[in-house]
Enzyme design. Structure first.
Site, PDB file in Angstrom:
ATOM      1  N   LYS A   1       0.830  -1.205   0.000  1.00 37.07           N
ATOM      2  CA  LYS A   1       0.000   0.000   0.000  1.00 37.07           C
ATOM      3  C   LYS A   1       0.867   1.258   0.000  1.00 37.07           C
ATOM      4  CE  LYS A   1      -3.620   2.438   2.542  1.00 37.07           C
ATOM      5  NZ  LYS A   1      -4.615   2.398   3.632  1.00 37.07           N
TER       6      LYS A   1
ATOM      7  N   HIS B   1      -8.450 -34.393 -34.010  1.00 34.16           N
ATOM      8  CA  HIS B   1      -9.310 -33.222 -33.822  1.00 34.16           C
ATOM      9  C   HIS B   1     -10.296 -33.436 -32.669  1.00 34.16           C
ATOM     10  CE1 HIS B   1      -7.657 -31.243 -37.308  1.00 34.16           C
ATOM     11  NE2 HIS B   1      -7.883 -32.312 -38.028  1.00 34.16           N
TER      12      HIS B   1
END
Length: 499
Positions: A129, A259
């Site tokens: 912070k 696939h």
């Protein structure tokens, strides 16, 4: 005013590196407990936090850093420092209790709670912070930083790393306790912790960017023993292969994927026999495919695998001479699956699809069925051999795109078709691929039959038995026709659509 640094770490490896740099730069090091002892053993002078705060650790060390002087020293900006009658804390180096190491395992709840860090998270957040005035480090990769010449940009980077670390830490705790407490009310908000592992060359196509992300501890473990890095499509196809392998983890099974769909699956007396049978289903589609094997690969099988073009071979084990044979194909990706197949289904609990209309989240399809729940709806009853083929075919159909049809006999697929817009279309294509082999075979469907035309086509190819979920408004007509054509039909009551 004297500069100060606060150091409190669970993992003490290499912590002496930044500590020595700080001492050489004139910093006073404040530390606590085992961190202080470790640094002193390394010949580094430290000031125990209790000398600053005026009280010793409480609750067996649970409370030691939570004190106004510590946090005021970390949080004070340039103006506020003038109001303090003690120096600020310019550097914070903290790492946390390793809660992540306990999450996802069968530890007692008391052990989990014990490893939730409180003070460390607060210290890191305070330092982040006040990043403009405080250098905060939560990662040992940043231990080599130049404290004397650090830029604002570097401080910002370190602060962001802290907020990412603490938010992920809290998310891990939340997800683990949610699983333990099983309080459903909290599932109205879902957050996933994704950490990028690497960028991929591209996505499904070269013009699409793609990356691979880690989503937690419960991921499949593997090693690339040969070949190029896995592509986006490789990873999708490997997932399809291992999904099928996990259905048959305790027998010799080979699955060939193209696939994302299987083009050949078989069980065999050994893994080589299983592969031969799987390849025989559709050798044309197997070109450039992915081969998944549930058992150790031997030299003879490796020779067969290298005699054709494949993208990936994945198995739990490889004989040394088999691996050397596979390495003859430099681009063939050889993957050793280290996660046990019997544990694989527990890795992924949710199936997620992102759409422009919202994010869809569902449980993964892990529904299994028991032969005891089969319902024979025709006059013809299945033999034991037919039941075994029905179970096999239905498990494979679960992993084929809807509308899914699988034709099988002797624990071997003969024809597979999915992704068609009509079920009868899938039936016709799967049976045409099976050709004369369909005689006395089993036909499995992932969904019910909406009309009798499917049964007519199956009978034309001399199918002997059908397994399907049932539940169509045409069930009565379908069953009546099956009886008329002397077909055996079993319903499961379980649908396996896969869109």
């Amino acid at each position: 005013m004297k500069k100060r640094a606060y150091i409190s770490v669970f993992n003490k490896e290499n912590i002496e590196i930044p500590a020595k740099k700080l001492i050489n730069s004139g910093y006073e090091i404040i530390s606590t407990g085992n961190s202080a002892k470790y640094l002193e053993q390394k010949g580094i002078k430290v000031t125990e936090s209790s000398k600053i705060t005026g009280f010793n650790e409480l609750l067996s060390g649970k409370v030691k850093s939570l004190h106004p002087e510590i946090f005021a020293g970390i949080l004070a900006d340039e103006n506020e420092v003038q109001t303090l009658d003690f120096p600020p804390i310019d550097v914070v180096i903290v790492n946390l209790y390793p809660f992540e190491s306990y999450a996802g395992h069968d530890f007692e709840i008391e052990t989990l709670i014990k490893n939730i860090d409180i003070g460390g998270v607060a210290l890191l957040r305070a330092g982040a912070k006040n990043y403009q005035n405080t250098v905060v480090i939560c990662d040992s990769k940043d231990y080599d930083i130049d404290f004397e010449n650090i830029t604002l940009e570097e401080k910002e980077r370190l602060a962001l790393k802290v907020f990412k670390k603490t938010s992920n830490y809290d998310l891990t705790i939340f997800n683990e306790l949610l699983n333990r407490f099983q309080i459903q009310e909290n599932t109205d908000s879902i957050t996933y912790n994704l950490t990028k592992l690497k960028d991929l060359r591209y996505g499904e196509n070269p013009h699409q960017k793609a990356s691979l992300y880690e989503y937690g501890d419960k991921m499949a473990e593997y090693e690339i023993l040969n070949g190029k890095e896995l592509s986006y499509n490789n990873i999708i196809d490997i997932t399809s292969a291992v999904n099928i392998m996990s259905e048959f983890y305790d027998v010799h099974c080979a699955a060939i994927i193209k696939h994302t769909n299987p083009c050949g699956v078989s069980l065999g007396v050994d893994i080589e026999n299983a592969f031969d049978k799987a390849l025989d289903c559709d050798p044309l589609s197997a070109f450039g495919g992915i081969v998944g094997l549930t058992s150790k690969v031997n030299l003879n099988l490796a020779k067969k695998l290298t005699s054709m073009f494949l993208e990936v071979v994945i198995a739990p084990e490889f004989d040394e001479d088999a691996l050397e044979q596979l390495k003859v194909k430099k681009n063939l990706r050889v993957i050793k699956l280290n996660t046990k197949l019997e544990d694989y289904k527990n890795l992924l609990q949710s199936d997620i699809k992102i759409t422009p209309f919202g994010v869809l989240v569902q449980e993964t399809d892990k529904k299994d069925f028991d032969v005891e729940t089969f319902k024979t709806v025709t006059k013809e009853k299945p033999t034991q051999e037919m039941i075994e083929d029905m179970v096999f075919a239905y498990k494979v159909a679960k992993h084929v795109k809807s509308n899914a049809i699988v034709v099988a006999k002797d624990l071997k697929t003969l024809g597979i078709c999915g992704g068609q817009t009509s079920r009868v279309g899938s039936v016709e294509m799967a049976l045409s691929r099976a050709t004369d082999g369909a005689k006395d075979a089993i036909l499995a469907s992932d969904g019910f039959f909406p009309a009798t035309d499917n049964i007519t086509v199956a009978a034309h190819y001399r199918i002997k038995g059908i397994i399907q979920p049932g539940g169509s408004i045409k069930d009565k007509d379908v069953i009546e026709l099956a009886d008329k054509l002397n077909l055996c039909m079993v319903t499961t009551g379980i649908r396996h659509f896969r869109h």
